[in-house]
Structure formats: structure tokens, C-alpha cells
Design a protein around this motif. Structure first.
Motif, PDB file in Angstrom:
ATOM      1  N   CYS A 179       6.969   7.633  -0.367  1.00  0.00           N
ATOM      2  CA  CYS A 179       6.462   6.333  -0.812  1.00  0.00           C
ATOM      3  C   CYS A 179       7.660   5.423  -1.040  1.00  0.00           C
ATOM      4  CB  CYS A 179       5.626   6.480  -2.083  1.00  0.00           C
ATOM      5  SG  CYS A 179       6.551   7.257  -3.451  1.00  0.00           S
ATOM      6  N   LEU A 180       7.391   4.179  -1.391  1.00  0.00           N
ATOM      7  CA  LEU A 180       8.453   3.205  -1.618  1.00  0.00           C
ATOM      8  C   LEU A 180       8.606   2.920  -3.105  1.00  0.00           C
ATOM      9  CD1 LEU A 180       7.854   0.555   1.208  1.00  0.00           C
ATOM     10  CD2 LEU A 180       9.242   2.623   1.261  1.00  0.00           C
ATOM     11  N   THR A 181       9.832   3.017  -3.592  1.00  0.00           N
ATOM     12  CA  THR A 181      10.116   2.638  -4.979  1.00  0.00           C
ATOM     13  C   THR A 181       9.982   1.129  -5.108  1.00  0.00           C
ATOM     14  OG1 THR A 181      12.470   2.284  -4.605  1.00  0.00           O
ATOM     15  CG2 THR A 181      11.759   4.543  -5.115  1.00  0.00           C
ATOM     16  N   PRO A 182       9.893   0.600  -6.314  1.00  0.00           N
ATOM     17  CA  PRO A 182       9.816  -0.859  -6.472  1.00  0.00           C
ATOM     18  C   PRO A 182      10.988  -1.585  -5.820  1.00  0.00           C
ATOM     19  CG  PRO A 182       9.182   0.218  -8.507  1.00  0.00           C
ATOM     20  CD  PRO A 182       9.670   1.310  -7.600  1.00  0.00           C
ATOM     21  N   SER A 183      12.189  -1.030  -5.920  1.00  0.00           N
ATOM     22  CA  SER A 183      13.353  -1.682  -5.315  1.00  0.00           C
ATOM     23  C   SER A 183      13.277  -1.645  -3.793  1.00  0.00           C
ATOM     24  CB  SER A 183      14.646  -1.016  -5.792  1.00  0.00           C
ATOM     25  OG  SER A 183      14.829  -1.201  -7.181  1.00  0.00           O
ATOM     26  N   GLN A 184      12.847  -0.517  -3.240  1.00  0.00           N
ATOM     27  CA  GLN A 184      12.707  -0.430  -1.783  1.00  0.00           C
ATOM     28  C   GLN A 184      11.597  -1.342  -1.277  1.00  0.00           C
ATOM     29  OE1 GLN A 184      12.071   3.820  -1.501  1.00  0.00           O
ATOM     30  NE2 GLN A 184      14.161   4.164  -0.744  1.00  0.00           N
ATOM     31  N   LEU A 185      10.529  -1.428  -2.035  1.00  0.00           N
ATOM     32  CA  LEU A 185       9.427  -2.305  -1.659  1.00  0.00           C
ATOM     33  C   LEU A 185       9.886  -3.759  -1.646  1.00  0.00           C
ATOM     34  CD1 LEU A 185       6.391  -2.414  -1.000  1.00  0.00           C
ATOM     35  CD2 LEU A 185       5.960  -2.673  -3.457  1.00  0.00           C
ATOM     36  N   SER A 186      10.651  -4.147  -2.649  1.00  0.00           N
ATOM     37  CA  SER A 186      11.178  -5.512  -2.707  1.00  0.00           C
ATOM     38  C   SER A 186      12.097  -5.795  -1.525  1.00  0.00           C
ATOM     39  CB  SER A 186      11.925  -5.716  -4.031  1.00  0.00           C
ATOM     40  OG  SER A 186      12.502  -6.995  -4.105  1.00  0.00           O
ATOM     41  N   ALA A 187      12.949  -4.834  -1.173  1.00  0.00           N
ATOM     42  CA  ALA A 187      13.864  -5.016  -0.044  1.00  0.00           C
ATOM     43  C   ALA A 187      13.102  -5.165   1.260  1.00  0.00           C
ATOM     44  CB  ALA A 187      14.839  -3.845   0.037  1.00  0.00           C
ATOM     45  N   ALA A 188      12.078  -4.327   1.461  1.00  0.00           N
ATOM     46  CA  ALA A 188      11.284  -4.403   2.690  1.00  0.00           C
ATOM     47  C   ALA A 188      10.579  -5.748   2.789  1.00  0.00           C
ATOM     48  CB  ALA A 188      10.272  -3.263   2.733  1.00  0.00           C
ATOM     49  N   LYS A 189      10.014  -6.221   1.696  1.00  0.00           N
ATOM     50  CA  LYS A 189       9.341  -7.520   1.704  1.00  0.00           C
ATOM     51  C   LYS A 189      10.328  -8.639   2.038  1.00  0.00           C
ATOM     52  CE  LYS A 189       5.552  -6.465  -1.500  1.00  0.00           C
ATOM     53  NZ  LYS A 189       4.946  -6.770  -2.837  1.00  0.00           N
ATOM     54  N   ALA A 190      11.554  -8.532   1.541  1.00  0.00           N
ATOM     55  CA  ALA A 190      12.564  -9.548   1.825  1.00  0.00           C
ATOM     56  C   ALA A 190      12.928  -9.579   3.306  1.00  0.00           C
ATOM     57  CB  ALA A 190      13.817  -9.290   0.988  1.00  0.00           C
ATOM     58  N   SER A 244       0.819  -1.213   0.000  1.00  0.00           N
ATOM     59  CA  SER A 244       0.000   0.000   0.000  1.00  0.00           C
ATOM     60  C   SER A 244       0.853   1.263   0.000  1.00  0.00           C
ATOM     61  CB  SER A 244      -0.927   0.013   1.223  1.00  0.00           C
ATOM     62  OG  SER A 244      -0.174   0.105   2.430  1.00  0.00           O
ATOM     63  N   LEU A 245       2.159   1.122   0.278  1.00  0.00           N
ATOM     64  CA  LEU A 245       3.054   2.277   0.311  1.00  0.00           C
ATOM     65  C   LEU A 245       3.837   2.443  -0.985  1.00  0.00           C
ATOM     66  CD1 LEU A 245       4.510   1.941   3.934  1.00  0.00           C
ATOM     67  CD2 LEU A 245       2.434   3.112   3.168  1.00  0.00           C
ATOM     68  N   ALA A 246       3.516   1.634  -1.997  1.00  0.00           N
ATOM     69  CA  ALA A 246       4.224   1.725  -3.278  1.00  0.00           C
ATOM     70  C   ALA A 246       3.966   3.063  -3.952  1.00  0.00           C
ATOM     71  CB  ALA A 246       3.790   0.586  -4.193  1.00  0.00           C
ATOM     72  N   CYS A 247       4.989   3.584  -4.589  1.00  0.00           N
ATOM     73  CA  CYS A 247       4.882   4.875  -5.268  1.00  0.00           C
ATOM     74  C   CYS A 247       3.954   4.782  -6.485  1.00  0.00           C
ATOM     75  CB  CYS A 247       6.251   5.339  -5.737  1.00  0.00           C
ATOM     76  SG  CYS A 247       7.379   5.782  -4.403  1.00  0.00           S
ATOM     77  N   THR A 248       3.188   5.831  -6.668  1.00  0.00           N
ATOM     78  CA  THR A 248       2.346   5.982  -7.857  1.00  0.00           C
ATOM     79  C   THR A 248       2.676   7.322  -8.512  1.00  0.00           C
ATOM     80  OG1 THR A 248       0.571   7.116  -6.673  1.00  0.00           O
ATOM     81  CG2 THR A 248       0.500   4.699  -6.686  1.00  0.00           C
ATOM     82  N   ALA A 249       2.080   7.563  -9.645  1.00  0.00           N
ATOM     83  CA  ALA A 249       2.312   8.838 -10.328  1.00  0.00           C
ATOM     84  C   ALA A 249       1.876  10.007  -9.453  1.00  0.00           C
ATOM     85  CB  ALA A 249       1.546   8.863 -11.650  1.00  0.00           C
TER      86      ALA A 249
END
Length: 537
Positions: free
Chosen positions: A308-319, A294-299
Motif C-alpha cells: 500500500c502507499l504511506t501518506p508521504s508516498q501517496l502525496s508524492a504520487a499525487k504531485a 484507493s491504495l492508501a495504507c490502512t490498519a
């Protein structure tokens, strides 16, 4: 309270005999030289009497007078060859001048040990529970941890002597407490005329691993054991540090402190009120439905400059939530990940790499591969996991799940973990206690039905106490010592809750800690900051 504590032995030993002795108690030095059992290959390093209020450890002074025995005891394969050719463990024993101190509390170590845990010794000496207290340095010296650099941890590319001595490695996590405790009991008998009626052990982190080692390898040594934030699966815990380092090592995947604070604030905002109390705290993160996506960046986020979280940051947090997994079976967990609400602490060293550099890489280079040039980036998350387990698991892990001997002998154990611990996943404690429960009492038995181990999950608790930077308002001192005494000696299980107090911000706030799966329930009309206003349910 911190697990990486030390105080100069010389400073402790330097206090003079400052008061006249009561005729009720024998002379310290007389006991040391006249009555210590010849069965122990030990040498007295110092014997000192401290009057009330004359010893200061980290700002706390002793509330009772006592004799301190500082002893070196030889151990290992060459124990019979004399001090010059054998390993030695230093331990301190404090024998208070009390009418009936029938209890011994032994204390463990933090990190890579090498020092005596005087801070915890002072806590239990002053607890009012009539403890004689003892603690050791785990069988090697502080100066050996990092080649004399002066830290309690290691560093990549540095030769660490004790990792190259199997006896010292085993002493560190498996044997140290069992080496000095019989000698401490013998000295206690010499001083008071009787051995302790009840013996207890308390420690956290590395000390939590020592606690599980005692239950596994020495189940008759203590009546009650307190294991905090246990590092007893040390091989796989060290891999969790390496995993965190690798998942956040690039500019794109790093999670800076403001981003982590943003994640944690978002989690608390969504889940704080689940327990019915607005206190910036999540009582049970497992009940929190927060979704990091839900914190992923949008336009829109980019257009309005919203965090917000970039795709790379989101992936790192999930890991990091997931924890390390095997590369040949992505559904196979190596070690559990972190809990919701702990994110603010991820900026601590293990995410940025310092815990991997301090613990994992030195273990891989010194203990596993015996190659100080070993490159951890080449670690294979399948075959190398198996090699690590076979090579050093028997030396540093204590993960048996069959506690039949411990249970049959009537021993008791309290295990606790901080929900916001950013060092050791609290889910490990929950999974391990559940596995022990089923292996010992039957596959259909639940943690709630366990009659010899009680698990306490601490809301907002960090690693062995406070997560200071992010939860300064959360009580971080715990009444586990009195709870284990009551359980062992009065047969009173701590199911009605254990008191916690002393938040690091200095406020007068207490909370009730419950034995899992019970959680604290607020009573309508009560004071949110008074533990009496909660019940366990």
C-alpha cells in the motif's frame, strides 16, 4: 527508438569505396568539389560511397547504395570571419542511387545533441519511401555537453561551453535544422539535377522541439513535419524534472520500483477493459476513473502485510500526476503531470533526480544564473519561474500558438505522444495542439477539426517509442513517415489510423494508432494483435 544516439564519425567515414559505380549516377567526390553552391560557408569533411549492405548502424545495414557527404557549415554572428572564429555545425547527407528520389527527409536530435542521428537516417533510407536523408549535430560537439566526460547530457557543477554561447544555444533547439537544410537541398540538386519536390522533417523529444521551431520560425522550409513527444516548452519541462526530484527526495517520499509497479498494475487492473480488449493496456487514460487514494495504507494493510502507499508516498504520487505548480498560485500549472498507466516508468531518472541533474541543474547553473555553485534547492516556484522564462525562454522555447502562416502555406504536421511517457507529459502535446487549433482556426474549433495538425496519442507508448521495461509487448515502431507523405502529396488525412508494429519483446503484433480524439475500436471476431481488427472511432 532512442533519442540519445550516436555513432563515431570516424567509423562512418572509414568505409572504402567498395563497388563499381553505375554510369547512371555522377561521382560523389566530383559533385562535392565541382557543384556545391558558393553561397554556403561550408567545408567538406568527407565524401564516401556505400554499396548496398556495406554500412552497419546499430545492427541495421543500408538496403540501397548511396553517397554520403559529411559537411561542416559555419553559422552565427561571426560566420564571415572564417572557420577559426565562427561556430560550425556538422551534417551528413545521404543521397541514394534511386531513379527518382524526389523527397528529402531531415532528422533532428535527442537530449543535448552534439552528434548526428545516424540511426534515424538509416530508418528513413530503408523505408522504401525514396528519401534522401540528412541530419546534423545541432551546432556543437558531443564532447562539449559534459566537459568531455562522454555523455550526451550534463551534470551539476560542470561547465558546459555551448550554454555560454548564445548562437550555439539558439542552434540547439531553434536554428540547427534551418542551417543545414538549404545546403542539403543544394547538394541534392547538384547530384540529381533537381531539388527535392517535397521536404520533410521527423524527430522526437529535443527533435520535437526542433520540429515546432521549424513550424514557428521557418514555416516554408518543410512541407510536412513529424514532432514526437515534443520538448518545445523546454524551460518548463526542465522544471518538471526539478519538481519530480524535489517531490521524491526523502526516504519517506521516494517511490521505489516495486511500489511504482504496484500502482501501475492497480491502474491497469481497473481500466484495461474500458476499451473492450483484455490486453494489459489502457487505450485512453482520460477515461480511466482510477483514484490513487484507493491504495492508501490502512490498519488492515499493515496487519496483513499488504502493499500500500504511506501518506508521504501517496502525496508524492499525487504531485507527479499533478505536475509542478506555482507556489504563489497552487492552481496555476507550470507543466502538466504524468498520465495513468505510466507509473512503472517513473523509476526512470527524473523521479530519482538524474534527469534534473543532467538537464535542469546544468541549465540553471550555466545558462540562467551563470553560477556553477547555484543551489537548485533554493529555486523559488514563483519569481524564479518568471526569471527563467524571461532569461532563456526566447532562446530555447517554441510555444507560439498562432500557426496561420504555416497553415496558409499548405504545410502539414503530425504530433505524437506516448500515454506512458515518463519523461515528457503526454498532456503537454494535447494541451498545446488544442491551443494552436483555437488560436489559428478559431476559439470554437476542436482538435478533431484541425486540418493542418493531427495529434496521435500512443497507448502504452513510452518516450519516443517503447517503455521497454513495463510495456515490452506494445508495438513501438510507427508509420508516421508514410502517413505524412500521403497527407502532403495525396491530400489523404491520416484519420483512418496509422500502423504501429515491432514490440521490443519480438512478438508479431500490430496496432492501429488513431488521430485524437479518435481511439482504436476493436471489431468483434477479429485478432486482438492485428491492426486490421481495429477501426478509429
Amino acid at each position: 527508438m532512442s533519442t540519445l544516439l550516436r555513432i563515431s564519425l570516424a567509423a562512418v567515414a572509414s568505409c572504402a569505396l567498395v563497388a563499381a559505380r553505375s554510369s547512371v549516377f555522377p561521382d560523389c567526390s566530383g559533385i562535392a568539389h565541382a557543384s556545391f553552391s558558393a553561397a554556403f560557408p561550408a567545408t567538406f569533411l568527407n565524401v564516401t560511397y556505400y554499396d548496398t549492405g556495406t554500412l552497419n548502424v546499430s545492427g541495421i545495414v543500408n538496403e540501397v547504395s548511396f553517397c554520403e557527404f559529411l559537411v561542416s557549415i559555419r553559422y552565427g554572428k561571426n560566420v564571415s570571419m572564417g572557420a577559426g572564429r565562427s561556430n560550425s555545425l556538422q551534417f551528413a547527407l545521404w543521397l541514394p542511387e534511386l531513379k527518382y528520389p524526389s523527397r528529402l527527409m531531415a532528422l533532428g536530435n535527442g537530449g543535448e545533441a552534439g552528434v548526428i542521428n545516424y540511426d534515424d537516417m538509416m530508418d528513413d533510407l530503408n523505408s522504401g519511401l525514396n528519401f534522401a536523408v540528412a541530419a546534423g549535430n545541432a551546432g556543437h560537439l558531443f564532447s562539449d555537453n559534459d566537459a568531455g566526460v562522454g555523455t550526451s547530457l550534463g551534470a551539476p557543477g560542470v561547465y558546459q561551453p555551448y550554454f555560454h554561447d548564445e548562437d550555439q544555444v539558439k542552434a540547439w533547439l531553434h536554428d540547427a535544422i534551418s542551417i543545414f537544410t538549404p545546403a542539403a537541398k543544394s547538394l541534392m540538386e547538384s547530384y540529381y539535377g533537381y531539388r527535392p519536390r517535397h521536404s520533410y522533417f521527423r524527430s522526437c523529444s529535443t527533435g520535437g522541439a526542433q520540429a515546432f521551431s521549424l513550424a514557428e520560425f521557418h514555416p516554408d522550409l518543410f512541407d510536412g513535419i513529424i514532432a514526437g513527444c515534443p520538448a518545445n516548452w523546454f524551460t518548463h519541462l526542465s522544471l518538471a524534472f526539478l519538481w519530480g526530484q524535489q517531490q521524491t527526495k526523502t526516504d519517506a517520499t521516494t517511490l521505489p520500483a516495486p511500489v511504482l509497479d504496484f500502482i501501475q498494475a492497480s491502474v491497469i487492473k481497473e481500466c484495461d477493459l474500458i476499451d473492450g480488449v483484455a490486453d494489459n493496456l489502457i487505450e485512453n487514460p482520460l477515461a480511466c476513473p482510477f483514484n490513487i487514494s484507493s491504495l492508501a495504507c490502512t490498519a488492515a494493510h499493515h496487519a496483513e502485510n499488504i502493499t500500500c502507499l504511506t501518506p508521504s508516498q501517496l502525496s508524492a504520487a499525487k504531485a507527479l500526476y499533478q505536475g509542478p505548480v506555482r507556489s504563489d498560485s497552487l492552481s496555476t500549472s507550470i507543466f502538466p503531470g504524468y498520465a495513468l498507466g505510466s507509473e512503472g516508468g517513473w523509476s526512470l531518472p527524473q523521479v530519482q533526480g538524474a534527469m534534473s541533474n543532467a538537464i535542469t541543474i546544468p541549465i540553471l547553473q550555466n545558462l540562467v544564473y551563470r553560477n556553477l555553485s547555484y543551489d537548485p534547492s533554493t529555486f523559488n516556484w514563483a519569481s524564479d519561474v518568471d526569471f527563467l522564462d524571461s532569461r532563456v525562454g526566447p532562446l530555447i522555447d517554441a510555444v507560439t500558438t498562432n500557426f496561420t502562416s504555416f497553415r496558409k502555406s499548405g504545410k502539414k504536421m503530425i504530433v505524437y505522444a506516448g500515454w506512458a511517457d515518463p519523461m515528457i507529459s503526454p498532456m503537454w502535446s494535447m494541451q498545446h495542439v488544442e491551443a494552436i487549433t483555437k488560436a489559428t482556426m478559431g476559439s470554437q474549433t476542436t482538435i478533431a477539426e484541425n486540418d493542418f495538425i493531427k495529434l496521435v496519442m500512443v497507448p502504452g507508448g513510452g518516450h519516443c517509442g517503447a517503455q521497454v521495461a513495463k510495456y515490452p509487448y506494445v508495438p513501438a515502431q510507427y508509420g508516421f513517415s508514410s502517413a505524412i507523405v500521403d497527407w502532403v502529396e495525396n491530400k489523404t488525412e491520416p484519420v483512418e489510423g496509422i500502423k504501429s508494429w515491432g514490440p521490443t519483446n519480438g512478438e508479431n503484433r500490430t496496432r492501429r494508432l488513431c488521430t485524437w480524439p479518435l481511439v482504436a475500436k476493436f471489431k468483434a471476431g477479429g485478432d486482438v494483435d492485428d491492426w486490421e481488427s481495429y477501426t478509429c472511432g
